[in-house]
Design a protein around this motif. Structure first.
Motif, mmCIF file in Angstrom:
data_model
loop_
_atom_site.group_PDB
_atom_site.id
_atom_site.type_symbol
_atom_site.label_atom_id
_atom_site.label_comp_id
_atom_site.label_asym_id
_atom_site.label_seq_id
_atom_site.Cartn_x
_atom_site.Cartn_y
_atom_site.Cartn_z
ATOM 1 N N GLU A 1 10.601 -2.070 -0.311
ATOM 2 C CA GLU A 1 11.412 -3.137 0.284
ATOM 3 C C GLU A 1 11.706 -2.874 1.762
ATOM 4 N N THR A 2 12.088 -1.646 2.091
ATOM 5 C CA THR A 2 12.385 -1.340 3.497
ATOM 6 C C THR A 2 11.153 -1.531 4.354
ATOM 7 N N ARG A 3 10.001 -1.122 3.884
ATOM 8 C CA ARG A 3 8.770 -1.275 4.670
ATOM 9 C C ARG A 3 8.394 -2.745 4.831
ATOM 10 N N ILE A 4 8.593 -3.544 3.780
ATOM 11 C CA ILE A 4 8.309 -4.983 3.875
ATOM 12 C C ILE A 4 9.217 -5.632 4.913
ATOM 13 N N ARG A 5 10.491 -5.254 4.921
ATOM 14 C CA ARG A 5 11.455 -5.845 5.852
ATOM 15 C C ARG A 5 11.169 -5.453 7.307
ATOM 16 N N HIS A 6 10.321 -4.490 7.524
ATOM 17 C CA HIS A 6 9.941 -4.063 8.872
ATOM 18 C C HIS A 6 8.487 -4.406 9.181
ATOM 19 N N THR A 7 7.959 -5.368 8.461
ATOM 20 C CA THR A 7 6.573 -5.810 8.674
ATOM 21 C C THR A 7 6.561 -7.047 9.556
ATOM 22 N N ARG A 8 5.975 -6.920 10.718
ATOM 23 C CA ARG A 8 5.869 -8.008 11.689
ATOM 24 C C ARG A 8 7.244 -8.534 12.086
ATOM 25 N N GLY A 9 7.242 -9.725 12.716
ATOM 26 C CA GLY A 9 8.471 -10.312 13.214
ATOM 27 C C GLY A 9 8.781 -11.621 12.532
ATOM 28 N N LYS A 10 9.222 -12.626 13.323
ATOM 29 C CA LYS A 10 9.707 -13.875 12.745
ATOM 30 C C LYS A 10 9.027 -15.106 13.341
ATOM 31 N N SER A 11 7.801 -14.972 13.828
ATOM 32 C CA SER A 11 7.061 -16.178 14.203
ATOM 33 C C SER A 11 6.701 -16.938 12.932
ATOM 34 N N THR A 12 6.326 -18.194 13.078
ATOM 35 C CA THR A 12 5.935 -18.962 11.893
ATOM 36 C C THR A 12 4.729 -18.354 11.193
ATOM 37 N N PRO A 13 3.653 -17.959 11.899
ATOM 38 C CA PRO A 13 2.562 -17.270 11.196
ATOM 39 C C PRO A 13 3.028 -15.996 10.485
ATOM 40 N N ASP A 14 3.943 -15.230 11.102
ATOM 41 C CA ASP A 14 4.487 -14.043 10.436
ATOM 42 C C ASP A 14 5.117 -14.427 9.101
ATOM 43 N N LEU A 15 5.929 -15.485 9.114
ATOM 44 C CA LEU A 15 6.638 -15.893 7.897
ATOM 45 C C LEU A 15 5.675 -16.448 6.855
ATOM 46 N N LEU A 16 4.703 -17.241 7.276
ATOM 47 C CA LEU A 16 3.750 -17.794 6.319
ATOM 48 C C LEU A 16 2.966 -16.684 5.632
ATOM 49 N N ARG A 17 2.578 -15.677 6.387
ATOM 50 C CA ARG A 17 1.810 -14.578 5.809
ATOM 51 C C ARG A 17 2.645 -13.761 4.829
ATOM 52 N N PRO B 1 0.831 -1.212 0.000
ATOM 53 C CA PRO B 1 0.000 0.000 0.000
ATOM 54 C C PRO B 1 0.861 1.257 0.000
ATOM 55 N N GLN B 2 0.312 2.337 -0.499
ATOM 56 C CA GLN B 2 1.010 3.614 -0.451
ATOM 57 C C GLN B 2 1.269 4.000 1.003
ATOM 58 N N PRO B 3 2.356 4.732 1.260
ATOM 59 C CA PRO B 3 2.701 5.062 2.652
ATOM 60 C C PRO B 3 1.610 5.795 3.418
ATOM 61 N N GLY B 4 0.864 6.662 2.749
ATOM 62 C CA GLY B 4 -0.185 7.391 3.449
ATOM 63 C C GLY B 4 0.361 8.376 4.458
ATOM 64 N N LEU B 5 1.567 8.860 4.223
ATOM 65 C CA LEU B 5 2.219 9.789 5.139
ATOM 66 C C LEU B 5 2.056 11.208 4.600
ATOM 67 N N GLU B 6 1.412 12.055 5.371
ATOM 68 C CA GLU B 6 1.214 13.430 4.946
ATOM 69 C C GLU B 6 2.565 14.133 4.793
ATOM 70 N N VAL C 1 14.455 8.691 6.733
ATOM 71 C CA VAL C 1 13.018 8.373 6.727
ATOM 72 C C VAL C 1 12.744 7.641 5.417
ATOM 73 N N ARG C 2 12.538 6.364 5.494
ATOM 74 C CA ARG C 2 12.450 5.538 4.298
ATOM 75 C C ARG C 2 11.019 5.049 4.080
ATOM 76 N N THR C 3 10.545 5.224 2.864
ATOM 77 C CA THR C 3 9.190 4.796 2.517
ATOM 78 C C THR C 3 9.162 3.869 1.315
ATOM 79 N N ASP C 4 10.338 3.398 0.872
ATOM 80 C CA ASP C 4 10.356 2.472 -0.258
ATOM 81 C C ASP C 4 9.751 1.136 0.145
ATOM 82 N N ALA D 1 3.995 2.720 7.564
ATOM 83 C CA ALA D 1 3.965 3.794 6.574
ATOM 84 C C ALA D 1 5.365 4.283 6.251
ATOM 85 N N ALA D 2 6.249 4.206 7.224
ATOM 86 C CA ALA D 2 7.627 4.649 7.023
ATOM 87 C C ALA D 2 8.520 3.962 8.032
ATOM 88 N N VAL D 3 9.811 3.919 7.717
ATOM 89 C CA VAL D 3 10.824 3.416 8.635
ATOM 90 C C VAL D 3 11.735 4.592 8.966
#
Length: 532
Positions: free
Chosen positions: A74-90, A47-52, A69-72, A101-103
């Motif tokens: 790949e960086t946002r995907i790499r900061h999505t959730r953690g490393k539980s098995t459900p996190d990885l499956l999703r 999704p778009q960052p949605g950052l004003e 302040v990174r909104t690309d 929205a940003a890192v």
């Protein structure tokens, strides 16, 4: 170096499963090969960052420039959730509906305070991000609009060493290996080696009340912490003027384990010890888990206590998970009877010799058979391999996840049986009969931690499949008198059971603390405590 976005750690260290293990999974558990691998990183629709613009400008000013302040995507995907098995499956399926929205990457305490002010002004939630290794939903806030991931990797300095007091002050973004390397230059070690050691951060250790594999000798991380500096939306908290104090309740203990819900840890003062001159790791065999547990209890209570002390049950020993780097190999098969224990000793040559000799006498007296140093050294060499093994199992179509708890020694047998029975019954009824393994991972004078590994087929919906099993296990833990978490933390996965464990009045007291330190509820919303 960043962790593998769809798995654990360094992709170069992952290895496919041996054919013997794949055959065992198929024949024993009905595991079917996956029809497709993970979605490609570049194919994930983010999704778009949605950052004003005003919010982005304020964040950039807080951390010294747009580059922090990174909104690309790949960086946002790499900061999505953690490393539980459900996190990885999703995330392997491309699910990133809760992407930040940003890192934002601050460089110091004042930057963090400025970020929190900017986020308060613009209504942005904040998720502190250290190594990204949470396995309990600690990086998956309940949604209240846009949020930013506060990545602390730039805060990676050793700030001070006091060789007289044997203390060190570190910034929160230092990962385990880096911290050990910096301390070793001064002749010291922290001695904190959890399974996540290679990737987890000092701040994360404190925020989650981490416990390392050498805790029998060095202690838990919360026992090592002597002082904390914490940035909150309402200002700065500094704790720890002395190693111990009678000046009221210890605020350090309130902040340890708070998982970013009360503030952002910006420095940690810890006790350190001299780098050990000698290390010895040994393997022992016991006829049963009950017999081995009694031996570990005797050492924990009466000594001499090893630096590392752990015991695998019969199933874990048989499968070979006690030595993850040898799973499915001939060594595991040769050691298929009974239960394997590992006893490790670190310190001066004289101390190691004394403790290993006298502990061996106790272990023999309790029915243990010495296996020599080879099994212990192999465990030490492969101690960080299990998360990579999980990735390989997921690739092969198996489901694998862990959970842990702790209780008093008198309740260990009931807790062990209750969790195993609950998982077996629930997952079998769901059509995915499991293989359940367990080991005693940490010991204390009064009790121990039980660490379970569950392997099964993934079923039609692997995430829903685990939610059913995890719910049953959590109910069994509370019912048998265990704590809902010994060292993984609460996050969102354990939150509802933590509320029951803490009790209504305890939860309200913690809510009052959060309201004072974080009145807008911006910090890791829904983690540790339910939303108001």
């Amino acid at each position: 170096m960043d962790m593998l976005w769809s798995g654990w750690g360094d992709p170069a260290k992952a290895a496919p499963l041996p054919e013997t293990v794949i055959g065992l999974l198929r024949d024993l558990l009905g595991v079917k090969p996956r029809t497709a691998g993970p979605v490609a990183l570049e194919d994930i629709a983010v999704p778009q960052p949605g950052l004003e613009p005003a919010a982005r400008q304020a964040l950039s000013a807080a951390v010294g420039g747009e580059e922090h302040v990174r909104t690309d995507a790949e960086t946002r995907i790499r900061h999505t959730r953690g490393k539980s098995t459900p996190d990885l499956l999703r995330i392997r399926d491309g699910e990133v509906d809760d992407v930040p929205a940003a890192v934002v990457l601050p460089a110091g305490h004042d930057d963090v305070l400025a970020v929190l002010r900017a986020c308060a002004e613009h209504g942005l939630a904040v998720v502190p991000f250290g190594g990204g290794t949470s396995v309990v939903g600690g990086l998956a806030p309940s949604r209240r609009g846009a949020f930013v991931a506060l990545d602390l990797r730039r805060m990676d300095a050793l700030l001070a060493v006091d060789p007289v007091s044997r203390t060190a002050t570190l910034q929160p973004g230092i990962r385990g290996p880096q911290a050990e390397a910096l301390l070793a230059e001064h002749g010291f070690t922290l001695g904190h080696f959890p399974q996540s050691f290679e990737w987890a951060s000092i701040g994360g250790f404190a925020a989650a009340r981490s416990s390392g594999q050498a805790s029998a000798g060095y202690g838990r991380f919360d026992e090592m912490v002597l002082g904390l500096t914490v940035a909150t939306p309402e200002g700065t908290l500094d704790t720890g003027r002395a190693p111990r104090s009678a000046a009221g309740p210890d605020l350090r203990q309130l902040l340890l384990g708070s998982e970013g819900a009360f503030g952002v840890i910006t420095s940690v003062t810890v006790r350190v010890r001299p780098v050990p001159r000698a290390r010895v790791y040994e393997g022992w065999r016991f006829a049963s888990f009950e017999e081995g547990s009694a031996a570990l209890r005797r050492l924990a209570q009466d000594g001499p206590r090893p630096t590392v002390l752990r015991l695998s049950d019969e199933t874990e020993t048989l499968i070979g998970l006690a030595q993850p780097d040898a799973i499915g190999g001939s060594d595991a098969a040769q050691q298929s009877a009974g239960c394997m224990a590992v006893a490790g000793y670190e310190g001066t040559e004289g101390d190691v010799a004394y403790r290993s000799e006298h502990a061996a006498a106790v272990l023999r007296d309790c029915g243990g058979t010495p296996l020599g140093e080879e099994p212990g050294e192999r465990w030490a060499h492969g101690r960080y391999s299990a998360p990579y093994l999980r990735d390989s199992l997921l690739d092969a179509g198996a489901f694998v996840e862990t959970l842990e708890t702790a209780t008093f020694w008198s309740r260990v047998p009931e807790l062990y049986a209750s969790v195993r029975d609950a998982l077996t019954a629930t997952l079998t009824e769901a059509g995915t009969p499991p293989l359940i393994m367990c080991h005693i991972s940490h010991v204390y004078e009064n009790g121990a931690s039980l660490y379970f590994t569950v392997v099964s087929a993934q079923g039609e919906d692997a995430v829903a499949h685990w939610e059913t099993g995890k719910h049953a296990a959590n109910e069994a833990i509370l019912g048998a008198g265990g704590t809902i978490s010994h060292h993984h933390g609460v996050g969102t996965d354990h939150r509802d059971w933590y509320v029951r464990e803490a009790g209504p009045l305890g939860v309200e007291a913690l809510r009052a603390v959060k309201r004072r330190l974080d009145p807008a509820g911006l910090l890791n919303p829904g983690v540790l405590l339910p939303l108001d």
